[in-house]
Write a protein that holds these residues in place. Sequence first.
Motif, mmCIF file in Angstrom:
data_model
loop_
_atom_site.group_PDB
_atom_site.id
_atom_site.type_symbol
_atom_site.label_atom_id
_atom_site.label_comp_id
_atom_site.label_asym_id
_atom_site.label_seq_id
_atom_site.Cartn_x
_atom_site.Cartn_y
_atom_site.Cartn_z
ATOM 1 N N GLU A 29 -8.174 -0.726 14.965
ATOM 2 C CA GLU A 29 -9.544 -1.141 14.617
ATOM 3 C C GLU A 29 -9.603 -1.617 13.170
ATOM 4 O O GLU A 29 -10.247 -2.612 12.849
ATOM 5 N N LYS A 30 -8.895 -0.907 12.291
ATOM 6 C CA LYS A 30 -8.852 -1.291 10.866
ATOM 7 C C LYS A 30 -8.234 -2.683 10.715
ATOM 8 O O LYS A 30 -8.717 -3.506 9.934
ATOM 9 N N LEU A 31 -7.148 -2.940 11.448
ATOM 10 C CA LEU A 31 -6.501 -4.248 11.380
ATOM 11 C C LEU A 31 -7.444 -5.345 11.882
ATOM 12 O O LEU A 31 -7.526 -6.425 11.298
ATOM 13 N N ILE A 32 -8.160 -5.045 12.976
ATOM 14 C CA ILE A 32 -9.064 -6.038 13.571
ATOM 15 C C ILE A 32 -10.170 -6.441 12.594
ATOM 16 O O ILE A 32 -10.468 -7.620 12.423
ATOM 17 N N ILE A 33 -10.761 -5.444 11.917
ATOM 18 C CA ILE A 33 -11.888 -5.770 11.029
ATOM 19 C C ILE A 33 -11.430 -6.168 9.614
ATOM 20 O O ILE A 33 -12.240 -6.534 8.774
ATOM 21 N N GLY A 34 -10.100 -6.089 9.401
ATOM 22 C CA GLY A 34 -9.570 -6.520 8.106
ATOM 23 C C GLY A 34 -9.782 -5.514 6.990
ATOM 24 O O GLY A 34 -9.788 -5.855 5.819
ATOM 25 N N ASN A 35 -9.952 -4.231 7.362
ATOM 26 C CA ASN A 35 -10.094 -3.171 6.358
ATOM 27 C C ASN A 35 -8.716 -2.558 6.151
ATOM 28 O O ASN A 35 -8.158 -1.970 7.066
ATOM 29 N N ASP A 36 -8.156 -2.712 4.959
ATOM 30 C CA ASP A 36 -6.775 -2.241 4.792
ATOM 31 C C ASP A 36 -6.659 -0.884 4.099
ATOM 32 O O ASP A 36 -5.658 -0.578 3.465
ATOM 33 N N TYR A 38 -0.381 13.003 11.344
ATOM 34 C CA TYR A 38 -0.543 11.613 11.794
ATOM 35 C C TYR A 38 -0.285 10.637 10.642
ATOM 36 O O TYR A 38 0.369 9.616 10.803
ATOM 37 N N LYS A 39 -0.818 10.989 9.454
ATOM 38 C CA LYS A 39 -0.591 10.133 8.277
ATOM 39 C C LYS A 39 0.902 10.065 7.939
ATOM 40 O O LYS A 39 1.425 8.998 7.615
ATOM 41 N N THR A 40 1.567 11.213 8.042
ATOM 42 C CA THR A 40 3.008 11.264 7.746
ATOM 43 C C THR A 40 3.780 10.372 8.705
ATOM 44 O O THR A 40 4.671 9.619 8.298
ATOM 45 N N MET A 41 3.437 10.438 10.002
ATOM 46 C CA MET A 41 4.132 9.614 11.010
ATOM 47 C C MET A 41 3.968 8.123 10.693
ATOM 48 O O MET A 41 4.930 7.358 10.737
ATOM 49 N N LEU A 42 2.735 7.716 10.368
ATOM 50 C CA LEU A 42 2.480 6.299 10.056
ATOM 51 C C LEU A 42 3.186 5.883 8.766
ATOM 52 O O LEU A 42 3.719 4.778 8.668
ATOM 53 N N GLY A 82 0.753 3.097 3.280
ATOM 54 C CA GLY A 82 1.397 3.353 1.994
ATOM 55 C C GLY A 82 1.660 4.839 1.745
ATOM 56 O O GLY A 82 1.175 5.696 2.467
ATOM 57 N N ARG A 83 2.408 5.109 0.693
ATOM 58 C CA ARG A 83 2.824 6.489 0.403
ATOM 59 C C ARG A 83 1.936 7.190 -0.617
ATOM 60 O O ARG A 83 2.157 8.345 -0.931
ATOM 61 N N SER A 84 0.926 6.492 -1.151
ATOM 62 C CA SER A 84 0.073 7.136 -2.156
ATOM 63 C C SER A 84 -0.761 8.237 -1.503
ATOM 64 O O SER A 84 -1.018 8.192 -0.299
ATOM 65 N N SER A 85 -1.204 9.211 -2.285
ATOM 66 C CA SER A 85 -2.041 10.271 -1.698
ATOM 67 C C SER A 85 -3.488 9.773 -1.656
ATOM 68 O O SER A 85 -3.830 8.753 -2.244
ATOM 69 N N GLY A 86 -4.341 10.508 -0.953
ATOM 70 C CA GLY A 86 -5.743 10.087 -0.820
ATOM 71 C C GLY A 86 -5.855 8.950 0.183
ATOM 72 O O GLY A 86 -5.209 8.960 1.213
ATOM 73 N N THR A 87 -6.655 7.948 -0.166
ATOM 74 C CA THR A 87 -6.820 6.795 0.728
ATOM 75 C C THR A 87 -5.523 5.988 0.756
ATOM 76 O O THR A 87 -4.986 5.637 -0.288
ATOM 77 N N ARG A 88 -5.023 5.727 1.962
ATOM 78 C CA ARG A 88 -3.737 5.018 2.097
ATOM 79 C C ARG A 88 -3.960 3.546 2.411
ATOM 80 O O ARG A 88 -4.849 3.195 3.164
ATOM 81 N N LYS A 89 -3.102 2.708 1.824
ATOM 82 C CA LYS A 89 -3.116 1.275 2.140
ATOM 83 C C LYS A 89 -2.490 1.063 3.519
ATOM 84 O O LYS A 89 -1.432 1.600 3.817
ATOM 85 N N ILE A 90 -3.152 0.255 4.339
ATOM 86 C CA ILE A 90 -2.607 -0.081 5.650
ATOM 87 C C ILE A 90 -1.659 -1.263 5.493
ATOM 88 O O ILE A 90 -1.989 -2.257 4.860
#
Length: 200
Positions: A109-116, A152-156, A163-171
């Motif tokens: 859904e994030k990819l579809i709406i362009g929210n990274d 789930y975040k670790t798997m992705l 991305g590997r940063s903590s908090g909000t991750r870059k898609i």
Amino acid sequence: MERKEYSAGMVKLSFWFCEFRKVIRLLESGKTLVEIKKLNLEENIFSAPTQARAIQIFNTVSNRVKGLDSSFYKLFENSDLSTQKIIVLIAIMQTDRLFFDFVYEVYREKLIIGNDDMADSDIRIFFKNKQLQSEKVAKWTDYTLKRLGTCYKTMLMEAGLIGRSSGTRKILKPILDNALEECLRSNGMEITIRALTGVR
């Protein structure tokens, strides 16, 4: 894709890329899963700290391997590292329905709406929705859901999709290798292509 029961079992599991690669290599060299299981008990091929962990790793990784058609094994062997990691992620998606739904309903859904960006709030909303849809998920504690979200975040992240940063991750949108896309299509797994590439 066969619809399995929702499970929180992933909180105890890892991405286990090297272990997955080892099992594929052994299968491609002619060994069977029964032989690899025996080898694991006798020689601790995954360098696990305890025999219980060695058994858990084998059971999980062999389950993931069996979740893919054998045509993926040769492809895995011949692919670059980033494609291999995506194949491991696909195997995890095949064996864990809730994680598959997470990738399909949140990541896609994030990819579809362009929210990274992927924030913890996205994960909380996903679980809230699942609690409304499933009595089983509704019974899980906040602690379990928090651990599952972290997992789930670790798997992705391990697969190179965030991305590997903590908090909000870059898609990070993956570029699927043509051979992998072809393999997915020939196994009737177009839904997985859509989940990973953000196609409606």
